[in-house]
Design an enzyme around this catalytic site. Structure first.
Site, short mmCIF file in Angstrom:
data_model
loop_
_atom_site.label_atom_id
_atom_site.label_comp_id
_atom_site.label_asym_id
_atom_site.label_seq_id
_atom_site.Cartn_x
_atom_site.Cartn_y
_atom_site.Cartn_z
N SER A 4 10.50 57.52 46.48
CA SER A 4 9.92 56.38 45.77
C SER A 4 9.99 56.65 44.26
CB SER A 4 8.51 56.12 46.26
OG SER A 4 8.05 54.85 45.87
N ASP A 47 13.42 48.64 53.76
CA ASP A 47 12.63 48.96 52.58
C ASP A 47 12.72 47.78 51.61
OD1 ASP A 47 11.33 49.92 50.40
OD2 ASP A 47 12.54 51.72 50.16
N HIS A 74 10.02 51.78 53.89
CA HIS A 74 9.90 52.72 52.77
C HIS A 74 9.60 54.13 53.28
CE1 HIS A 74 9.72 53.27 48.47
NE2 HIS A 74 8.48 53.72 48.48
#
Length: 705
Positions: free
Chosen positions: A552, A633, A665
């Site tokens: 991320s 995602d 994600h």
């Protein structure tokens, strides 16, 4: 469901039993919990509902049907739970002191029900509440009754289009209530059935995508719940409000309209509403900013549920910043309602605090009851006013689940049960854990956690695994993870270092806030300083044989590092769901995030987006890199991962691309997670010279295009 390992491997991590929080009964003698375990031999998952005898510390299996979920006490020995079908749910009941006996059905619903809560409101009545998807008119939605369209087309005229990992539908979550009573020795749902407290409103609870039972609470005077402000677009604003629905019998055929709780200048996220035991007061938390998801939580009290305009803030100051520089998370009341227990991050731990339940009496800052690990769920051990002890579920970097009893007065902690025998089942010990502070890029210090191999020898040198956390407003902590577990890297032979630079939580709100509009500035410089600190102060770490990994925002930083001097100090990099270009941030779903962190909309501050764009320095990319991304995602579109891989390949940089079409994600499915771990470890071990046996099938190969 046990595991014993001589070496902590990905298979051990992913096949270890996973326990839920344990919930004690009103007498404080028994505790219900669930446990699941995945087998890579049978490629299937076992599941059970268990009861723990708190005194003897012995647990007994009650049911092993995976359709049985959410066991919840309704008396000292009886509990209700959900039995999930394809498009139906049954509310079942059983006796925890009679293992092997058959449960009975309390009621059934033609919908997918979840997030159940109960409350004894006297007169033999148990208030019952749950959430479920609804139709446009507020009735429970039966998915089997929905008409199947002949086309897959979906048309949108407003935000959201998609959220987290799904395209948004018109169906919302409703909050339902009813009443349970015993009839001929069995609990029955009263004839009225369940009523949607949100029918006829534009409100929704829980708040998607991660809302759960903590978004509402049931008390003797009704229900309090959190919902998005229906007049603000949820993709652009974070504002959620607390609402109150007054109920006396929980058999009202039509709920009164929800009433909003006024909180003045605090207009951001709201969370953790919790009734006092007497049902007259509510403690909750709220943020100030309407467009900042990582603003500081403020702890609030509604001292009288009948006066929604009188909200008091704990540790309030005239400048609005608050005297307690922490972010309260969970909230619970003492049995006599005189004290509150609150969790908050502190220096890489999730700490449990105690404070008076009235802001007028809370003169001193909260006192910590714990100092290590991460406290998750916590609640009163019993409902006796004479017993002030707490039953706590927690984890640490070496223990995936422990149940303890804490005495708030003496601060004594007594371990009741550890799923991993405090790490011994995994071959892990607390001796592997360490930490240090290092000089930040400015007039502040930063903190880092360290995980060493279980066979650590201080006279040897170990390659470095430099782990960069996501968020970016987040932190590494002394807690367990099945996705990014530092012990997995340590047991491969690395010293894993987890820095908490600018942007991290748990070190004061100023450090958290400072990353906004400075993504590649202070945080990057902090990481450079951390690397130099390791080289100068940790003689057992070989910084000439180092790898860096992140997901991320951590993946963003990996791409940023690639184009800057720190990137040349690593043998290899791993980028999971990272950002290739900040100019593409408007492909995300929660647009309030880039608007806050990048300083406005793209057309308002294009220079701000461009300033910290990793793709602007792609001409400097040279370090071998593994890129991982998933099709579902929707936070960071898969095009970000493809762009990074395409750039690496075109430049001739050794690189590899791992894609999951069915993950979001996070990589959550056990078989996919095992592949993820083997690919990651195979990649970094290949470049540091560690053993690649049994890891990625092509760990010895380097893809050059």
């Amino acid at each position: 469901m046990t595991v014993m390992a001589t070496k902590f491997t990905p298979e051990v991590l992913l096949s270890a039993p996973r326990r839920s929080a344990a919930v004690p009964n009103p007498a404080g003698t028994l505790a219900l919990f669930t446990v699941s375990q995945y087998s890579f031999e049978t490629h299937s998952k076992d599941y059970a509902i268990k009861v723990l005898d708190i005194k003897s510390r012995h647990s007994t299996q009650l049911f092993d049907d995976p359709a049985y979920t959410e066991p919840t006490w309704v008396s000292e020995t009886e509990f209700v739970f959900l039995k999930n079908g394809d498009s139906t749910t049954s509310l079942m009941a059983a006796d925890a002191t009679k293992p092997g006996s058959d449960p009975y059905e309390v009621s059934s619903f033609s919908a997918t029900v979840s997030n159940i809560k109960v409350k004894d409101i006297g007169n033999g009545t148990v208030a019952f509440a749950c959430t479920a998807p609804t139709t446009a008119d507020g009735a429970m939605l039966n998915a089997a009754d929905e008409k199947k369209p002949h086309s897959s087309a979906q048309v949108y005229t407003e935000l959201f289009v998609r959220h987290w990992d799904a395209y948004v539908s018109k169906n919302k979550q409703g909050l339902f209530y009813g009443a349970l009573k015993k009839v001929d020795g069995s609990f029955k749902l009263q004839d009225l059935g369940l009523v949607n407290a949100l029918a006829g409103t534009r409100l929704e609870c829980p708040v998607p995508p991660f809302g759960d039972a903590s978004d509402y609470d049931v008390g003797k005077e009704g229900i309090v719940f959190v919902s998005k402000d229906p007049d603000l677009n949820p993709a652009l604003w974070t504002k959620t409000d607390l609402y109150y629905v007054p109920l006396r019998s929980f058999t009202e055929a039509k709920a009164p309209l929800p009433q909003v709780v006024k909180t003045g200048k605090l207009q951001g996220y709201t969370g953790a509403p919790t009734f006092s035991h007497d049902g007259t007061k509510v403690a909750f938390k709220r943020m100030r900013s309407r467009q900042y998801e990582s603003d500081k939580w403020r702890l609030l009290l509604l001292p009288d549920i009948k006066d929604l305009s009188n909200v008091q803030e704990f540790y309030e100051t005239k400048d609005g910043e608050g005297a307690w520089d922490a972010r309260p998370e969970g909230v619970a009341w003492s049995n006599d309602d005189r004290e509150l227990y609150v969790t908050a991050e502190k220096d890489g731990r999730q700490v449990l605090y105690k404070l008076p339940s009235s802001p007028l009496e809370a003169k001193e800052l909260p006192q910590p009851l714990t100092s290590d690990g991460a406290v998750g769920d916590f609640r009163n051990l019993s409902q006796s006013r004479a017993d002030g002890r707490l039953f706590v579920t927690s984890t640490s970097l070496v223990d995936n689940s422990s149940y303890s009893i804490i005495d708030p007065e003496s601060k004594e902690i007594g371990l009741v049960s550890s799923s991993s025998k405090e790490g011994k089942s995994f071959g892990l010990t607390r001796r592997q854990f360490d930490e240090f502070w290092f000089k930040g890029a400015g007039d502040y210090d930063c903190h880092a956690l360290v995980m060493k191999p279980s066979n650590f020898d201080p006279s040897k040198k170990y390659p470095l695994a430099f782990l960069i956390h996501g968020g970016p407003q987040g932190a590494w902590g002394d807690s367990w993870s099945t996705r990014w577990n530092p012990a997995i890297f340590a047991e491969q032979g690395y010293v894993a270092v987890m820095p908490n630079p600018t942007g991290s939580t748990g070190y004061g709100q100023a450090l958290t806030d400072a990353i906004a509009q400075d993504w590649g500035g202070r945080p990057y410089n902090d990481l450079e300083n951390c690397f130099e600190h390791i080289a100068d102060n940790l003689p057992y770490v070989d910084t000439t044989n180092a790898v860096a990994l992140g997901a991320s925002y951590g993946g963003y930083m990996i791409n940023w590092i690639q184009g800057h001097p720190l990137g040349r100090k690593f043998k290899a990099l791993v980028c999971h769901d990272g950002i290739f270009s900040t100019m593409n941030c408007w492909a995300t779903e929660e647009l309030f995030f880039p608007m806050h962190d990048m300083g406005g909309a793209l057309w308002e501050n294009r220079e701000g987006y461009a300033r910290w764009d990793p793709s602007a320095s792609v001409g400097e990319w040279a370090t071998p890199q593994l890129v991982i991304h998933s099709e579902l995602d929707y936070r960071l579109s898969i095009s970000e991962g493809l762009s990074a891989f395409n750039a690496l390949q075109t430049r001739g940089v050794p690189s590899r691309f791992l894609m999951f079409p069915d993950e979001n994600h996070w990589v959550l499915k056990p078989e996919n997670s095992l592949v993820w771990h083997k690919e990651v470890l195979g990649w970094i071990n290949r470049w540091t010279g560690l053993d690649t046996t049994g890891l990625s099938e092509e760990a010895e190969k380097v893809t050059l295009g």
